[in-house]
Design a protein around this motif. Structure first.
Motif, PDB file in Angstrom:
ATOM      1  N   PRO A   1       0.622  -1.144   0.061  1.00  0.00           N
ATOM      2  CA  PRO A   1       0.074   0.040  -0.298  1.00  0.00           C
ATOM      3  C   PRO A   1       0.957   1.555  -0.151  1.00  0.00           C
ATOM      4  N   THR A   2       0.609   2.268  -0.818  1.00  0.00           N
ATOM      5  CA  THR A   2       1.268   3.786  -0.879  1.00  0.00           C
ATOM      6  C   THR A   2       0.833   4.257   0.912  1.00  0.00           C
ATOM      7  N   ARG A   3       2.334   5.133   0.897  1.00  0.00           N
ATOM      8  CA  ARG A   3       2.036   5.544   1.730  1.00  0.00           C
ATOM      9  C   ARG A   3       1.287   6.969   2.497  1.00  0.00           C
ATOM     10  N   PRO A   4       0.753   7.533   3.411  1.00  0.00           N
ATOM     11  CA  PRO A   4      -0.822   8.645   3.644  1.00  0.00           C
ATOM     12  C   PRO A   4       0.762   9.771   3.190  1.00  0.00           C
ATOM     13  N   ALA A   5      -0.082  10.985   2.754  1.00  0.00           N
ATOM     14  CA  ALA A   5       0.884  11.551   2.594  1.00  0.00           C
ATOM     15  C   ALA A   5       0.805  12.127   3.555  1.00  0.00           C
TER      16      ALA A   5
ATOM     17  N   ALA B   1      -3.123   7.221  13.246  1.00  0.00           N
ATOM     18  CA  ALA B   1      -2.965   6.212  12.808  1.00  0.00           C
ATOM     19  C   ALA B   1      -2.318   6.557  11.690  1.00  0.00           C
ATOM     20  N   GLU B   2      -2.739   7.429  10.268  1.00  0.00           N
ATOM     21  CA  GLU B   2      -2.939   7.692   9.778  1.00  0.00           C
ATOM     22  C   GLU B   2      -1.186   8.420   9.051  1.00  0.00           C
ATOM     23  N   LYS B   3      -0.572   8.984  10.312  1.00  0.00           N
ATOM     24  CA  LYS B   3       0.094   9.798   9.949  1.00  0.00           C
ATOM     25  C   LYS B   3       1.075   8.801   9.125  1.00  0.00           C
ATOM     26  N   PRO B   4       1.549   9.738   8.227  1.00  0.00           N
ATOM     27  CA  PRO B   4       3.361   8.462   7.455  1.00  0.00           C
ATOM     28  C   PRO B   4       4.425   8.039   8.765  1.00  0.00           C
TER      29      PRO B   4
ATOM     30  N   PRO C   1      -4.672  -0.874   9.775  1.00  0.00           N
ATOM     31  CA  PRO C   1      -5.030  -0.496   8.611  1.00  0.00           C
ATOM     32  C   PRO C   1      -3.647   0.288   7.901  1.00  0.00           C
ATOM     33  N   ARG C   2      -4.053   0.111   6.084  1.00  0.00           N
ATOM     34  CA  ARG C   2      -2.992   1.063   5.260  1.00  0.00           C
ATOM     35  C   ARG C   2      -4.194   1.984   4.497  1.00  0.00           C
ATOM     36  N   GLY C   3      -4.711   3.225   5.032  1.00  0.00           N
ATOM     37  CA  GLY C   3      -5.306   3.218   3.054  1.00  0.00           C
ATOM     38  C   GLY C   3      -6.976   3.029   4.227  1.00  0.00           C
ATOM     39  N   ALA C   4      -7.726   1.997   2.965  1.00  0.00           N
ATOM     40  CA  ALA C   4      -8.652   1.514   3.001  1.00  0.00           C
ATOM     41  C   ALA C   4      -8.751   0.140   3.402  1.00  0.00           C
ATOM     42  N   GLY C   5      -7.347  -0.102   3.953  1.00  0.00           N
ATOM     43  CA  GLY C   5      -7.185  -1.704   3.844  1.00  0.00           C
ATOM     44  C   GLY C   5      -8.220  -2.044   5.618  1.00  0.00           C
ATOM     45  N   ARG C   6      -7.490  -3.541   6.075  1.00  0.00           N
ATOM     46  CA  ARG C   6      -7.656  -3.496   7.857  1.00  0.00           C
ATOM     47  C   ARG C   6      -6.304  -3.878   8.327  1.00  0.00           C
ATOM     48  N   PRO C   7      -7.015  -3.824   9.356  1.00  0.00           N
ATOM     49  CA  PRO C   7      -5.060  -4.434  10.233  1.00  0.00           C
ATOM     50  C   PRO C   7      -4.646  -5.705   9.456  1.00  0.00           C
ATOM     51  N   VAL C   8      -3.551  -6.123   9.683  1.00  0.00           N
ATOM     52  CA  VAL C   8      -3.078  -7.273   9.589  1.00  0.00           C
ATOM     53  C   VAL C   8      -2.302  -8.083  10.135  1.00  0.00           C
ATOM     54  N   GLU C   9      -1.566  -9.071  10.027  1.00  0.00           N
ATOM     55  CA  GLU C   9      -1.354  -9.890  11.374  1.00  0.00           C
ATOM     56  C   GLU C   9      -0.467 -11.085  10.801  1.00  0.00           C
TER      57      GLU C   9
END
Ligand code: SAH
Ligand code: SF4
Length: 412
Positions: free
Chosen positions: A12-16, A24-27, A114-122
């Motif tokens: 996933p791309t990094r948030p701007a 949670a959205e800070k790069p 989560p990254r962008g619209a995704g969900r958390p991953v383990e």
């Protein structure tokens, strides 16, 4: 179906950068190379003439001292720290579970936001202490698109590629938990001497196929081996691939780490079944790519991994084929006793057969250590990693534990 959908599974791309974003959205600053870090600093208004100095200062705090909080960066002015904190994060992932095996192996189940619209991953990371060294086994993907028939991870669908931040965070977190960073009160600039370290080696042998996530893996490994940071020697980093032939040369050329190949069979018909990517890149192409691996020499050999499956690939005929196949390739052959998992139809070869196989290869002049299974009791051994929604149900776990009790006793 082998390898068809993997290229769409980009990290996933990094948030701007945007001060208005939530925590949670800070790069994250982790996993960026110096240039990228400098670009982000520029975006938040750090003057050009300061960029280089700031990057090397923050780089040192993150990778040499291992801090995960801007507030402890003592030589950074308070308002600069506040500004960094407002815009960026250097936080670690959440530890969902930490398990310690009776042989000292540790396994962490880590959760990434989560990254962008995704969900958390383990994902899972494993530390294996041995006499005089300690190896961290790192994951490159959540799940795997390949479906090697003997591998537990292969039964889990790919959820996504990990970012370089997430790959490196596994190393940072393991070093935190093992006390492998210098003490807070040691003078600024202190490097941890390589000899005293708990993590001396790193292997890309956790979940996923690292060469299907080339760019992020490359970035993470170049940072892990950076001499002014984590400074793991490239000779102590090994990348294991099931045989993604087109990326093998680049691995040597652009990353320069040691290479391991999951071989497991010496005939195409059998390898097609065990490691289905073989249908796309058959043995002939794979071995040719190995011969052309940059830097290959007797001092920098390729490791060939060979899982010992009872009555499948463990005959002396196979051992003979192995020697023929690898003729002229500076190699080490790593025999891996098959690690069972619930639902598998394979069995581990008998110990006597593994030894016979090893002796045969040894007699032909190849080093052929048998890899002692580690951390089986916590499902941390090769090919046992699996995570996320697919973690074992309790009934499966009980069945598995029963299997271990009647199974192999080589851990003892
Ligand atoms: N995807 C990469 C790296 C991860 S797998 C690859 O395939 O090389 C790490 C190693 O564990 C590989 O050699 C893999 O073939 C082996 N492995 C997978 N499942 C196993 C099992 N159940 N028992 C023993 N080794 C296994
Ligand atoms: Fe994927 Fe490697 Fe398992 Fe094959 S052995 S399914 S490539 S993780």
């Amino acid at each position: 179906m082998v390898g068809t959908d993997v290229m769409t599974a980009a990290a996933p791309t990094r948030p701007a950068v945007s001060p208005a974003k939530g925590q949670a959205e800070k790069p994250s600053l982790i996993g960026l190379n110096r240039e990228e870090m400098g670009d982000l600093f520029r975006e938040v208004g750090i003057p050009d003439r300061q960029i280089k100095m700031r990057v090397s200062q923050i780089w040192n705090w993150i990778y040499v001292r291992g801090v995960s909080d801007f507030d402890v960066m003592a030589n950074v002015a308070k308002d600069m720290r506040a500004m960094l904190k407002q815009n960026f994060t250097i936080a670690r992932p959440e530890i969902v579970e930490e398990q310690v095996s009776n042989d000292g192996t540790r396994k962490w189940l880590l959760r990434f936001p989560p990254r962008g619209a995704g969900r958390p991953v383990e994902i899972e990371t494993v530390y294996i202490p041995e006499e005089g060294r300690g190896t961290l086994c790192v994951s490159s993907q959540v799940g795997c698109t390949l479906t090697c028939s003997f591998c537990h991870t292969g039964t889990q669908r790919l959820v996504r590629n990990l970012t370089s931040e997430e790959i490196l965070s596994q190393l940072l977190l393991a070093r935190d938990r093992l006390g492998d960073f210098p003490d807070r009160d040691m003078p600024i600039g202190t490097m941890m001497p390589a000899e005293g370290r708990k993590i001396t080696n790193m292997v890309m042998m956790g979940m996923g196929e690292p060469l299907y996530n080339f760019e992020e893996v490359k970035k993470a490994l170049l940072i892990a081996s950076d001499g002014d940071g984590l400074s793991l020697s490239k000779r102590r980093i090994t990348l294991s691939t099931s045989g993604v032939v087109p990326e093998i040369f680049r691995t040597g050329e652009e990353i320069g780490v040691m290479l391991a190949i999951s071989l497991h069979a010496v005939r195409d018909d059998l390898r097609d079944m065990l490691v289905p990517i073989n249908k796309k890149y058959p043995l002939k192409d794979l071995i040719a790519a190995c011969r052309a691996y940059p830097g290959l020499s007797n001092a920098r050999r390729i490791t060939f991994e060979y899982v010992m499956l009872k009555d499948v690939n463990d005959s002396l005929e196979d051992a003979k084929g192995l020697i023929q196949l690898l003729k002229g390739v500076p190699s080490k052959i790593n025999l891996i006793p098959f690690n069972p998992w619930p639902g598998t139809n394979y069995q581990c070869s008998d110990w006597a057969q593994i030894e016979k196989f090893a002796d045969f290869i040894n007699a032909a002049g190849y080093a052929s250590p048998i890899r002692t299974p580690r951390g089986r009791d916590i499902l941390a051994a090769c090919g046992q990693l699996k995570s996320d929604s697919e973690r074992m149900r309790k009934t499966d776990r009980l069945a598995f534990e029963a299997m271990m009790i009647v199974g192999h006793g080589e851990d003892d």
